[in-house]
Design a protein around this motif. Structure first.
Motif, PDB file in Angstrom:
ATOM      1  N   GLY A 120       7.276   8.270   2.250  1.00  0.00           N
ATOM      2  CA  GLY A 120       7.843   7.813   3.515  1.00  0.00           C
ATOM      3  C   GLY A 120       8.192   6.340   3.519  1.00  0.00           C
ATOM      4  O   GLY A 120       8.990   5.895   4.345  1.00  0.00           O
ATOM      5  N   ASP A 121       7.593   5.560   2.573  1.00  0.00           N
ATOM      6  CA  ASP A 121       7.956   4.148   2.468  1.00  0.00           C
ATOM      7  C   ASP A 121       9.404   4.021   1.993  1.00  0.00           C
ATOM      8  O   ASP A 121       9.955   4.923   1.355  1.00  0.00           O
ATOM      9  CB  ASP A 121       7.042   3.430   1.467  1.00  0.00           C
ATOM     10  N   ARG A 122      10.004   2.874   2.266  1.00  0.00           N
ATOM     11  CA  ARG A 122      11.388   2.668   1.857  1.00  0.00           C
ATOM     12  C   ARG A 122      11.527   2.644   0.337  1.00  0.00           C
ATOM     13  O   ARG A 122      12.499   3.158  -0.218  1.00  0.00           O
ATOM     14  CB  ARG A 122      11.906   1.364   2.457  1.00  0.00           C
ATOM     15  N   ASP A 123      10.565   2.012  -0.346  1.00  0.00           N
ATOM     16  CA  ASP A 123      10.624   1.900  -1.809  1.00  0.00           C
ATOM     17  C   ASP A 123       9.313   2.350  -2.430  1.00  0.00           C
ATOM     18  O   ASP A 123       8.226   2.071  -1.900  1.00  0.00           O
ATOM     19  CB  ASP A 123      10.916   0.459  -2.235  1.00  0.00           C
ATOM     20  N   ILE A 124       9.426   3.039  -3.574  1.00  0.00           N
ATOM     21  CA  ILE A 124       8.269   3.477  -4.344  1.00  0.00           C
ATOM     22  C   ILE A 124       8.547   3.149  -5.813  1.00  0.00           C
ATOM     23  O   ILE A 124       9.672   3.304  -6.288  1.00  0.00           O
ATOM     24  CB  ILE A 124       8.016   4.988  -4.169  1.00  0.00           C
ATOM     25  N   ILE A 125       7.524   2.707  -6.521  1.00  0.00           N
ATOM     26  CA  ILE A 125       7.675   2.379  -7.933  1.00  0.00           C
ATOM     27  C   ILE A 125       6.868   3.353  -8.775  1.00  0.00           C
ATOM     28  O   ILE A 125       5.676   3.566  -8.549  1.00  0.00           O
ATOM     29  CB  ILE A 125       7.221   0.934  -8.221  1.00  0.00           C
ATOM     30  N   VAL A 126       7.537   3.971  -9.771  1.00  0.00           N
ATOM     31  CA  VAL A 126       6.898   4.882 -10.715  1.00  0.00           C
ATOM     32  C   VAL A 126       7.378   4.519 -12.116  1.00  0.00           C
ATOM     33  O   VAL A 126       8.588   4.431 -12.361  1.00  0.00           O
ATOM     34  CB  VAL A 126       7.254   6.356 -10.424  1.00  0.00           C
ATOM     35  N   GLY A 127       6.438   4.282 -13.018  1.00  0.00           N
ATOM     36  CA  GLY A 127       6.813   3.957 -14.397  1.00  0.00           C
ATOM     37  C   GLY A 127       7.655   2.706 -14.496  1.00  0.00           C
ATOM     38  O   GLY A 127       8.528   2.600 -15.373  1.00  0.00           O
ATOM     39  N   GLY A 128       7.435   1.754 -13.606  1.00  0.00           N
ATOM     40  CA  GLY A 128       8.195   0.514 -13.622  1.00  0.00           C
ATOM     41  C   GLY A 128       9.585   0.626 -13.031  1.00  0.00           C
ATOM     42  O   GLY A 128      10.336  -0.352 -13.017  1.00  0.00           O
ATOM     43  N   VAL A 129       9.935   1.797 -12.515  1.00  0.00           N
ATOM     44  CA  VAL A 129      11.247   2.017 -11.921  1.00  0.00           C
ATOM     45  C   VAL A 129      11.117   2.089 -10.403  1.00  0.00           C
ATOM     46  O   VAL A 129      10.245   2.780  -9.874  1.00  0.00           O
ATOM     47  CB  VAL A 129      11.876   3.331 -12.438  1.00  0.00           C
ATOM     48  N   ALA A 130      11.973   1.354  -9.696  1.00  0.00           N
ATOM     49  CA  ALA A 130      11.954   1.345  -8.234  1.00  0.00           C
ATOM     50  C   ALA A 130      12.884   2.437  -7.703  1.00  0.00           C
ATOM     51  O   ALA A 130      14.038   2.555  -8.117  1.00  0.00           O
ATOM     52  CB  ALA A 130      12.395  -0.014  -7.705  1.00  0.00           C
ATOM     53  N   TYR A 131      12.355   3.227  -6.775  1.00  0.00           N
ATOM     54  CA  TYR A 131      13.117   4.296  -6.138  1.00  0.00           C
ATOM     55  C   TYR A 131      13.220   4.007  -4.644  1.00  0.00           C
ATOM     56  O   TYR A 131      12.233   3.618  -4.015  1.00  0.00           O
ATOM     57  CB  TYR A 131      12.430   5.652  -6.337  1.00  0.00           C
ATOM     58  N   ARG A 132      14.402   4.232  -4.086  1.00  0.00           N
ATOM     59  CA  ARG A 132      14.624   3.995  -2.655  1.00  0.00           C
ATOM     60  C   ARG A 132      14.781   5.311  -1.909  1.00  0.00           C
ATOM     61  O   ARG A 132      15.424   6.243  -2.391  1.00  0.00           O
ATOM     62  CB  ARG A 132      15.856   3.119  -2.444  1.00  0.00           C
ATOM     63  N   LEU A 133      14.212   5.373  -0.722  1.00  0.00           N
ATOM     64  CA  LEU A 133      14.260   6.578   0.093  1.00  0.00           C
ATOM     65  C   LEU A 133      15.697   6.923   0.467  1.00  0.00           C
ATOM     66  O   LEU A 133      16.451   6.079   0.940  1.00  0.00           O
ATOM     67  CB  LEU A 133      13.429   6.389   1.367  1.00  0.00           C
ATOM     68  N   GLN A 134      16.081   8.200   0.252  1.00  0.00           N
ATOM     69  CA  GLN A 134      17.408   8.697   0.607  1.00  0.00           C
ATOM     70  C   GLN A 134      17.361   9.545   1.879  1.00  0.00           C
ATOM     71  O   GLN A 134      18.178   9.380   2.773  1.00  0.00           O
ATOM     72  CB  GLN A 134      17.980   9.540  -0.537  1.00  0.00           C
ATOM     73  N   GLU A 135      16.402  10.452   1.947  1.00  0.00           N
ATOM     74  CA  GLU A 135      16.250  11.289   3.132  1.00  0.00           C
ATOM     75  C   GLU A 135      14.890  11.963   3.115  1.00  0.00           C
ATOM     76  O   GLU A 135      14.271  12.119   2.067  1.00  0.00           O
ATOM     77  CB  GLU A 135      17.363  12.346   3.198  1.00  0.00           C
ATOM     78  N   LYS A 136      14.447  12.375   4.280  1.00  0.00           N
ATOM     79  CA  LYS A 136      13.205  13.135   4.382  1.00  0.00           C
ATOM     80  C   LYS A 136      13.317  14.058   5.577  1.00  0.00           C
ATOM     81  O   LYS A 136      14.134  13.867   6.479  1.00  0.00           O
ATOM     82  CB  LYS A 136      12.001  12.201   4.534  1.00  0.00           C
ATOM     83  N   GLY A 137      12.498  15.109   5.560  1.00  0.00           N
ATOM     84  CA  GLY A 137      12.559  16.074   6.652  1.00  0.00           C
ATOM     85  C   GLY A 137      11.700  17.276   6.333  1.00  0.00           C
ATOM     86  O   GLY A 137      10.764  17.208   5.522  1.00  0.00           O
ATOM     87  N   SER A 138      12.011  18.397   6.955  1.00  0.00           N
ATOM     88  CA  SER A 138      11.288  19.646   6.712  1.00  0.00           C
ATOM     89  C   SER A 138      12.282  20.793   6.757  1.00  0.00           C
ATOM     90  O   SER A 138      13.329  20.708   7.409  1.00  0.00           O
ATOM     91  CB  SER A 138      10.172  19.857   7.740  1.00  0.00           C
ATOM     92  N   ALA A 139      11.967  21.861   6.031  1.00  0.00           N
ATOM     93  CA  ALA A 139      12.875  23.001   5.953  1.00  0.00           C
ATOM     94  C   ALA A 139      12.079  24.292   5.889  1.00  0.00           C
ATOM     95  O   ALA A 139      10.985  24.338   5.298  1.00  0.00           O
ATOM     96  CB  ALA A 139      13.775  22.880   4.723  1.00  0.00           C
TER      97      ALA A 139
END
Length: 205
Positions: A120-139
């Protein structure tokens, strides 16, 4: 005068014969590279739309068995995930067929691999790579085969992407988030081998 007419007639026949010969020397029209790639993309996309449990999918010379399928529906927006496995483990093949046809391949990672940030955070880092949130929800979802989920229910999700196109996704089926890393594939990189006990379709024949 007659001699001049004969010369002109012979000249006209010679020109006509040359033009006919020239036209026959033209190479057969070839499809443009973009047309060829487009045909490959369409054929591969049609095959992936028909994937069923029991089929085999080949990618980079490796065969994966389709063991389970989950169909998602978020207010009319639909996508599908196929669970693939072999002797070494399992992966998930995600297929989105809305405004465009998109295919991605995923593998699960431990929550402990997340170095910074939370779902849910805007940015998450995994393996030294920064990922930015694109979308979230439920289905809402329905599942068949060996998916490890309930036959139906509701799942939450959060999708992230790095600047160079790497994917990070989270899904929650119960109380815990399950993270996965993914990569976008071209449909024609995958080959589908239908199960022998699957009913034939027009495209299979």
């Amino acid at each position: 005068m007659i001699y001049v007419l004969i010369v002109l007639l012979l000249a006209a026949l010679a020109v006509a014969a040359y033009l006919l010969w020239k036209s026959r020397q033209q190479p057969t029209a070839q499809k443009e590279p973009d047309d060829f790639i487009g045909d490959q993309h369409k054929h591969a996309s049609d095959q992936l739309r028909q994937v069923r449990n029991g089929d085999v999918i080949e990618y980079l010379g490796h065969n994966w068995f389709v063991r389970g399928r989950i169909d998602f529906d978020e207010h009319g927006y639909r996508w599908t995930e196929h669970m693939l496995d072999d002797a070494e483990g399992r992966k998930w093949l995600s297929i989105e067929d809305d405004e465009s046809f998109e295919v991605s391949l995923w593998h699960a990672i431990p929550l402990g691999d997340i170095e910074q940030g939370a779902v849910g955070d805007r940015d998450i880092i995994v393996g030294g790579v920064a990922y930015r949130l694109q979308e979230k929800g439920s289905a809402a979802f329905t599942a068949t085969g060996a998916t490890g989920t309930a036959p139906s229910g509701t799942a939450e999700y959060a999708d992230y992407k790095s600047v160079d196109g790497k994917l990070l996704g989270f899904e929650k089926w119960g109380s815990n988030w399950e993270p996965s890393l993914g990569e976008v594939l071209q449909p024609f990189e995958l080959t589908v081998y239908p199960s022998t006990d699957r009913p034939a379709t027009l495209d299979d024949e």
